[in-house]
Design an enzyme around this catalytic site. Structure first.
Site, PDB file in Angstrom:
ATOM      1  CG  HIS A  49      -2.041  -0.972   1.147  1.00 22.49           C
ATOM      2  ND1 HIS A  49      -3.155  -0.922   1.943  1.00 22.49           N
ATOM      3  CD2 HIS A  49      -2.204  -2.048   0.324  1.00 22.49           C
ATOM      4  CE1 HIS A  49      -3.977  -1.925   1.629  1.00 22.49           C
ATOM      5  NE2 HIS A  49      -3.408  -2.632   0.655  1.00 22.49           N
ATOM      6  CD  GLU A  51      -2.114   4.483   2.982  1.00 19.70           C
ATOM      7  OE1 GLU A  51      -1.785   3.591   2.158  1.00 19.70           O
ATOM      8  OE2 GLU A  51      -3.298   4.757   3.248  1.00 19.70           O
ATOM      9  CB  CYS A  82      -2.358   2.264   5.682  1.00 20.91           C
ATOM     10  SG  CYS A  82      -1.777   1.260   4.304  1.00 20.91           S
TER      11      CYS A  82
END
Ligand SMILES: [Zn+2]
Length: 157
Positions: A49, A51, A82
């Site tokens: 992801h 982040e 995240c």
């Protein structure tokens, strides 16, 4: 630089390249320290992801696991993984551009044990009520790892 616009631009570029519609930018004192789009589609890594990737890059660059003086821009309100990563790096502020409700009509990412709409509800349940099968298998020796860590690191209670 308009960091919100840059976040949108980075995510849109990722979509054009076959990636998923998410991006993250880590800034400090008005400058970009690190940025990343979501790379799950490109890497088959479910933890890739934006982040997580941008936080890793920023921490590596700044040689710290604490991003206390950074502001983090994300296109969408974070998933639980995240959100955890954001708590761990402890930035000054997190700025999100869209909510799950905003993008739900256009984007789905349902998994065996959750849907985006139910992800946070799932976490708030007790372990035995969650869809993810998870059990504790106790072993007395396990505590020795922590005792040894304390010995080596002189932690006082
Ligand atoms: Zn996430």
């Amino acid at each position: 630089m308009d960091f919100v616009k840059r976040t949108i631009e980075l995510a849109l570029q990722n979509v054009e390249e076959g990636g998923r519609p998410f991006a993250c930018i880590v800034t400090r004192d008005g400058e970009v320290i690190a940025e990343s789009p979501n790379l799950v589609a490109q890497t088959s890594d479910p933890t890739a992801h934006e982040e997580v990737l941008a936080i890793r890059e920023a921490c590596k660059l700044l040689q710290t696991e604490h991003l206390l003086d950074c502001e983090i821009y994300i296109l969408a309100s974070p998933c639980p993984m995240c959100l955890g990563a954001l708590y761990y790096c402890s930035p000054k502020k997190v700025i999100y551009v869209t909510t799950r409700e905003d993008y739900a009509p256009y984007y789905k990412d349902d998994r065996k044990y959750f849907e985006l709409e139910t992800f946070y509800d799932e976490y708030s349940k007790s372990i035995d009520k969650r869809r993810l099968p998870m059990v504790q298998q106790e072993e007395v020796d396990s505590i020795k790892v922590y005792q040894r860590w304390r010995e080596l690191n002189n932690q006082s209670k």
